[in-house]
Design a protein around this motif. Structure first.
Motif, short mmCIF file in Angstrom:
data_model
loop_
_atom_site.label_atom_id
_atom_site.label_comp_id
_atom_site.label_asym_id
_atom_site.label_seq_id
_atom_site.Cartn_x
_atom_site.Cartn_y
_atom_site.Cartn_z
N PHE A 53 0.98 -1.41 0.34
CA PHE A 53 0.11 0.06 0.08
C PHE A 53 0.55 0.75 0.25
N GLY A 54 2.10 1.48 1.13
CA GLY A 54 3.05 2.48 1.12
C GLY A 54 3.33 2.84 -0.02
N SER A 55 4.24 1.30 -1.18
CA SER A 55 4.86 1.82 -1.71
C SER A 55 3.96 2.66 -3.30
N TYR A 56 2.67 1.29 -3.82
CA TYR A 56 2.16 2.01 -4.26
C TYR A 56 1.65 3.89 -4.59
N THR A 57 1.19 4.00 -3.18
CA THR A 57 1.09 5.53 -2.61
C THR A 57 1.70 6.47 -2.98
N LEU A 58 3.08 5.74 -3.20
CA LEU A 58 3.60 7.10 -3.17
C LEU A 58 4.43 8.04 -4.75
N GLN A 59 3.51 6.22 -5.51
CA GLN A 59 2.89 6.27 -7.20
C GLN A 59 2.16 7.70 -7.27
N LEU A 60 1.62 8.39 -6.80
CA LEU A 60 0.95 9.29 -7.31
C LEU A 60 1.96 10.18 -7.08
N PHE A 61 2.87 10.24 -6.18
CA PHE A 61 3.87 11.78 -5.72
C PHE A 61 4.81 11.56 -6.46
N GLU A 62 5.76 10.25 -7.61
CA GLU A 62 6.77 9.85 -7.60
C GLU A 62 7.90 10.27 -6.85
N ILE A 63 7.49 10.05 -5.36
CA ILE A 63 8.39 9.46 -5.13
C ILE A 63 9.14 7.96 -5.11
N SER A 64 10.38 8.27 -4.81
CA SER A 64 10.51 6.27 -4.17
C SER A 64 9.96 5.88 -3.28
N ASP A 65 9.83 4.31 -3.80
CA ASP A 65 9.37 3.74 -3.05
C ASP A 65 10.34 2.86 -1.85
N SER A 66 12.07 3.83 -1.45
CA SER A 66 12.51 3.45 -0.59
C SER A 66 12.54 4.43 0.48
N SER A 67 11.39 5.15 0.35
CA SER A 67 11.20 5.98 1.00
C SER A 67 10.55 5.26 2.25
N ALA A 92 3.99 0.86 -13.27
CA ALA A 92 4.83 1.09 -14.42
C ALA A 92 4.15 0.75 -15.27
N ALA A 93 3.71 -0.85 -15.31
CA ALA A 93 2.53 -0.86 -16.69
C ALA A 93 1.57 -0.18 -17.30
N ALA A 94 1.10 0.12 -16.82
CA ALA A 94 0.24 1.60 -16.71
C ALA A 94 0.67 1.98 -18.01
N LYS A 95 1.63 3.00 -17.46
CA LYS A 95 2.03 4.57 -17.42
C LYS A 95 2.76 3.81 -19.55
N PRO A 96 3.38 3.21 -19.93
CA PRO A 96 3.69 3.55 -21.41
C PRO A 96 2.64 2.55 -21.67
N ALA A 97 1.57 2.04 -21.46
CA ALA A 97 -0.34 1.06 -22.31
C ALA A 97 -0.68 3.00 -22.43
N LEU A 98 -1.23 3.61 -21.21
CA LEU A 98 -2.08 4.28 -21.47
C LEU A 98 -1.97 6.03 -20.66
N GLY A 99 -0.51 5.81 -20.44
CA GLY A 99 -0.46 7.41 -20.07
C GLY A 99 -0.52 7.80 -18.48
N LYS A 100 -0.38 8.64 -18.26
CA LYS A 100 -0.51 9.05 -16.15
C LYS A 100 -1.74 8.40 -15.76
N TYR A 101 -2.50 8.86 -16.01
CA TYR A 101 -3.63 8.97 -15.75
C TYR A 101 -4.42 7.77 -15.51
N ALA A 102 -4.27 6.38 -16.42
CA ALA A 102 -3.81 5.13 -16.05
C ALA A 102 -2.99 4.91 -15.22
N VAL A 103 -1.83 5.08 -14.77
CA VAL A 103 -0.96 5.25 -13.50
C VAL A 103 -1.40 5.91 -12.07
N TRP A 104 -1.99 6.71 -12.14
CA TRP A 104 -3.71 7.19 -11.33
C TRP A 104 -3.98 6.17 -10.88
N PHE A 105 -5.15 5.35 -11.97
CA PHE A 105 -5.97 4.68 -11.48
C PHE A 105 -5.44 3.84 -11.07
N THR A 106 -4.41 2.62 -11.67
CA THR A 106 -3.98 1.94 -11.26
C THR A 106 -3.63 1.80 -9.98
#
Length: 443
Positions: free
Chosen positions: A114-128, A270-284
């Motif tokens: 949950f923490g690793s994915y949530t940080l992708q909304l803010f483009e923060i590394s999952d090592s944070s 990460a897989a959603a981005k090349p396929a569907l763009g940033k909005y798909a990343v947010w959805f995922t």
């Protein structure tokens, strides 16, 4: 004051749909959102097949649980099944606690995911350090929800379950449709490590399916448990086989193997981005947050009930520590506190490794107990039980070989924890012996 060791369960307070939601809540949260990348790291391009291999192993394993749940549905689930096979003994206590810790580990795994994915909304590394912080916060919220009535727990889990299943299926279908190429290379990249790597990935895949065992802890509260516990297990596994295969194919179609490994803690985003763009990343990401949150709620529900049953059996020590309420509230607190510690101090890979080692060892013990003592009583076929044991042993051996080669520390931690559990339980039962039950088999 005399401590109240009794448990209180609300009969018929869970439906078949609710039980399926609880099971898939744990299964899908772990299996899709974090394990995909870790499995790819172990076995390369074969990782979609590793999910199917894990499904095969779990299908044989589920047989014992379905047969036992049809015969002996209870809130204790696996703890009760082990007691039926081995009696009120150290054997039962030891393997039941392995399962308990495996389930606690699973909820910590979900919390960090949950923490690793949530940080992708803010483009923060999952090592944070925000990863464990967010995971701890989720556990606290899930704890508060679990303090409520079963109807609320079931309602929240069901809603989140339907959302995530629909969303993940949509992701998989769209991901395959828009991919530049739908060809997935299933050739192994390193012949020297392909077999052990594939077995190791299969073991992790089993961790993605083992959430079905949480359903066994609903026996005292599920409507028509003699039929519905087994049905809920079958439905949950079948749903996950389809979903895992679809999403694994979608990820492999949109990311290179190295990209999957580099983003192993959030590979779907990460897989959603090349396929569907940033909005798909947010959805995922939002989908992952909902899925892992639902999984944590379901896991805490089941795990705390298993520990309560072990306490009812007088196989583990129990203290109120000054807390009000009944035993289920207390085991809920113990479970969440332990989960908080694991979430705060262990990374995803090591949490997953500990969980699968404990689970497979317990699983082998359960199948052997059913084969040795109960197969005639519950009408189980010997060949299926023996096959389940052999498959577990093969996968466990492969996984341990991989971990000994790459991360000996986690194997050492697993062995140490098992020794501490064994010694602690031996001392407890020596000074607090449990009277034998005429209705249970003895080893």
């Amino acid at each position: 004051m005399t401590e109240d060791r009794t448990s209180r369960y609300r009969k018929d307070s869970l439906t078949l749909v609710g039980a399926v939601a609880l099971g898939t809540g744990v299964m899908i949260g772990a299996g899709i959102f974090a394990l995909t990348g870790q499995m790819a790291e172990m076995t390369g391009n074969l990782f979609p097949l590793a999910f199917l291999s894990a499904a095969l192993v779990v299908s044989f394993s589920a047989y014992s649980y379905i047969k036992m749940s049809n015969a002996y549905p209870s809130a204790g689930g696996i703890a009760m099944y082990l007691k039926k096979a081995y009696g009120s003994t150290l054997t039962t206590a030891f393997f039941a606690l392995l399962m308990y810790f495996s389930m606690v580990i699973a909820q910590s795994f979900l919390a960090r995911t949950f923490g690793s994915y949530t940080l992708q909304l803010f483009e923060i590394s999952d090592s944070s350090l925000l990863v464990p912080t967010l995971g701890v916060a989720l556990l606290v919220v899930a704890f508060l929800i679990n303090l409520s009535a079963n109807s609320m727990i079931q309602g929240v889990s069901s809603v989140l379950g339907f959302i995530k299943i629909g969303g993940i299926v949509l992701f998989g279908i769209v991901g395959v449709v828009v991919a530049d190429s739908t060809e997935v290379n299933f050739s192994a990249q390193n012949l020297d490590t392909s077999l052990t790597g594939f077995l190791g990935a299969t073991a992790l895949g089993i961790l993605a399916f083992k959430g079905f065992t949480t359903i066994t802890n609903s026996g005292s509260e599920l409507k028509d448990p003699h039929r519905n516990v087994g049905r809920a297990i079958i439905i949950s596994i079948a749903l996950c086989v389809v979903i895992y295969a679809l999403v694994g194919f979608a990820v492999a179609s949109n990311l290179s193997l190295q990209e999957i490994i580099d983003t192993k803690n959030y590979s779907l985003a990460a897989a959603a981005k090349p396929a569907l763009g940033k909005y798909a990343v947010w959805f995922t990401v939002v989908l992952a947050m909902l899925a892992t949150a639902g999984g944590v709620i379901a896991s805490i529900f089941a795990v705390s009930r298993m520990l309560a049953m072990l306490t009812d059996m007088k196989l583990v020590p129990h203290s109120h520590f000054g807390m009000p309420g009944n035993i289920q509230k207390h085991t809920l607190v113990y479970t969440v506190v332990l989960g908080l510690l694991l979430t705060a101090f262990f990374d995803l890979s090591r949490i997953a490794a500990l969980g699968i080692i404990f689970y497979l060892i317990m699983d082998i013990a359960l199948h052997w107990g059913v084969f040795r003592h109960l197969r005639q009583e519950i009408g189980a076929h010997s060949a299926i039980l023996i096959t389940a044991i052999i498959l577990d042993l093969i996968v466990l051996t492969g996984f341990l070989w991989v971990k000994i080669s790459s991360d000996l520390l986690v194997v050492g931690v697993a062995v140490t924890v098992m020794l501490l559990i064994l010694i602690g339980e031996a001392l407890f039962l020596r000074y607090h012996p449990v009277e034998s039950d005429e209705n249970t088999s003895q080893p």
